[in-house]
Design an enzyme around this catalytic site. Structure first.
Site, PDB file in Angstrom:
ATOM      1  N   GLY A  56       0.861  -1.186   0.000  1.00  0.00           N
ATOM      2  CA  GLY A  56       0.000   0.000   0.000  1.00  0.00           C
ATOM      3  C   GLY A  56       0.894   1.231   0.000  1.00  0.00           C
ATOM      4  O   GLY A  56       1.836   1.315   0.814  1.00  0.00           O
ATOM      5  N   ASP A 246      -1.412   4.667  -6.289  1.00  0.00           N
ATOM      6  CA  ASP A 246       0.020   4.512  -6.018  1.00  0.00           C
ATOM      7  C   ASP A 246       0.839   5.684  -6.538  1.00  0.00           C
ATOM      8  O   ASP A 246       1.909   5.985  -6.022  1.00  0.00           O
ATOM      9  CB  ASP A 246       0.532   3.200  -6.620  1.00  0.00           C
ATOM     10  CG  ASP A 246       0.027   2.041  -5.793  1.00  0.00           C
ATOM     11  OD1 ASP A 246      -1.109   1.603  -6.021  1.00  0.00           O
ATOM     12  OD2 ASP A 246       0.751   1.627  -4.868  1.00  0.00           O
TER      13      ASP A 246
HETATM   14  O1  MRU Z   1       0.682  -4.118  -4.469  1.00  0.00           O
HETATM   15  P1  MRU Z   1       0.065  -3.322  -3.351  1.00  0.00           P
HETATM   16  O2  MRU Z   1      -0.765  -4.147  -2.427  1.00  0.00           O
HETATM   17  O3  MRU Z   1       1.101  -2.485  -2.641  1.00  0.00           O
HETATM   18  O4  MRU Z   1      -0.928  -2.321  -4.103  1.00  0.00           O
HETATM   19  C1  MRU Z   1      -1.680  -1.451  -3.315  1.00  0.00           C
HETATM   20  C2  MRU Z   1      -2.631  -0.608  -4.084  1.00  0.00           C
HETATM   21  O5  MRU Z   1      -2.687  -0.664  -5.299  1.00  0.00           O
HETATM   22  C3  MRU Z   1      -3.448   0.377  -3.308  1.00  0.00           C
HETATM   23  O6  MRU Z   1      -4.685   0.564  -3.894  1.00  0.00           O
HETATM   24  C4  MRU Z   1      -2.704   1.719  -3.259  1.00  0.00           C
HETATM   25  O7  MRU Z   1      -1.397   1.550  -2.830  1.00  0.00           O
HETATM   26  C5  MRU Z   1      -3.400   2.706  -2.390  1.00  0.00           C
HETATM   27  S1  MRU Z   1      -3.211   2.314  -0.687  1.00  0.00           S
HETATM   28  C6  MRU Z   1      -3.941   3.550   0.217  1.00  0.00           C
END
Ligand code: MRU
Length: 360
Positions: A56, A246
């Protein structure tokens, strides 16, 4: 024993940070097991980010900032100059953890800048200063999420179903969550909402983490297959979509978990509003548009295997982009702690981020 945490932490928290080190809630094991992994070196922190123990965008940034403190504590140097050069080397190393979430680079830059601008401090004082800075990054993210919650809650209907993808909750942030924070705040304000959580192959952040968090927060949630979203929208069973981010480019193009783009297209086709919630630390104004956002490609093993079992024939290849880019034109509004930004994004994003304009 000293514990480092915000004053009013959320009920769900990705870290335990004490003078003994950093303990990361292993998000790969949730919801079956709540186990914390100890990290004592910055290399262990980098591995934990890479291997999705913690994930996240905002949570990755906070974890990297704490990792930098752990690395700084172990530097065996006596001069400020040697300390700063060691610090930059560690920041470089941590920045190679994952490529897409800009919060990682933002947090590391902020930490190094803080140390550089503290002109009279020696190594020992700089460690204290950096510890306080990492804690501020965590605290600020938590309060940004709470504020986004209040601002974003107004966009959601009084009653109905909201669809979300991946996990943009407390586990992915300093606490409370971005997209899930907006949903939590709306429910806390009395709106009668339920949530559809896309399961989010291959890591199942929706099925495992979003469902776990919302259940804990008392928000009604049903998990759906990623491929069910279009049908449910077409049948009028989704009143809004809200996701995290992200990295958001200067023109509003938004990178988020793979599958987000398809959801945005489906939402447009079915007349459902599509919202993004993200703190200002997720914006990258140096990135003019989505095509410049680096997209992480993860191992094909994540596609070949499901719950530990191989599901594809041997000898077949798989492609595994971890994120996609939703063009700004598909986004109804972006909720930030500084306000709700609406199109035209190329004009409104820089204005709101610089504080020139009060967003609506
Ligand atoms: O691969 P991840 O689990 O790190 O991806 C996370 C996401 O795509 C979330 O939607 C994003 O980081 C927003 S978290 C507030």
């Amino acid at each position: 024993m000293k514990v480092f945490q915000p004053e009013n932490p959320d009920i769900i928290c990705a870290w335990r940070w004490t003078e003994r080190g950093l303990y990361l809630l292993d998000q790969r094991l949730l919801p079956q097991k709540e186990r914390y992994i100890p990290c004592r070196t910055w290399q262990e922190v980098r591995r934990a980010i890479r291997e999705m123990v913690v994930r996240g965008a905002p949570a990755i940034g906070i974890t990297a900032a704490i990792g930098l403190v752990l690395g700084a504590e172990r530097l065996k140097v006596h001069t400020r100059r040697a300390f700063l050069s060691g610090l930059k080397r560690i920041a470089q190393g941590l920045s190679r953890a994952r490529p897409t979430a800009v919060n990682l680079f933002w947090a590391l830059r902020r930490m190094v800048h803080r140390a550089e601008t503290e002109a009279d401090a020696g190594p020992r004082e700089l460690i204290e200063i950096l510890r306080a800075e990492a804690l501020s990054i965590w605290e600020e993210d938590l309060s940004a999420c709470r504020r986004m919650g209040r601002l974003g809650a107004e966009l959601l209907p009084e009653e109905g179903t909201v669809l979300t993808h991946c996990n943009a909750g407390a586990l992915a942030t300093g606490g409370y969550g971005t997209a899930l924070g907006v949903i939590r705040a709306a429910v806390e304000a009395g709106k009668r909402l339920s949530v559809l959580a896309d399961e989010t192959r291959p890591y199942l952040q929706g099925a495992r983490l979003t469902a776990w968090e919302l259940k804990k927060a008392g928000v009604p949630v049903s998990v759906i297959l990623d491929s069910a979203a279009g049908f449910l929208m077409a049948r009028g069973r989704v009143q809004a979509v809200i996701v995290g981010a992200d990295r958001i480019a200067a023109n509003g193009d938004t990178a988020n978990k793979i599958g987000t783009y398809s959801l945005a297209v489906l939402a447009r086709e079915n007349g459902v509003p599509f919202y993004v919630a993200a703190p200002t630390s997720t914006f990258d104004l140096a990135c003019p548009s989505g095509e410049h956002i680096p997209i992480e490609e993860r191992s094909s093993e994540e596609v070949h295997f499901c719950a530990g079992k191989r599901i594809t024939p041997r000898g077949v290849s798989a492609v595994n982009p971890a994120f996609d880019v939703t063009p700004a034109s598909f986004i109804t509004a972006i909720v930030t702690e500084k306000g709700v930004i609406r199109p035209p994004y190329s004009e409104n994003i820089p204005a709101v981020l610089s504080g020139e304009t009060q967003a609506s």
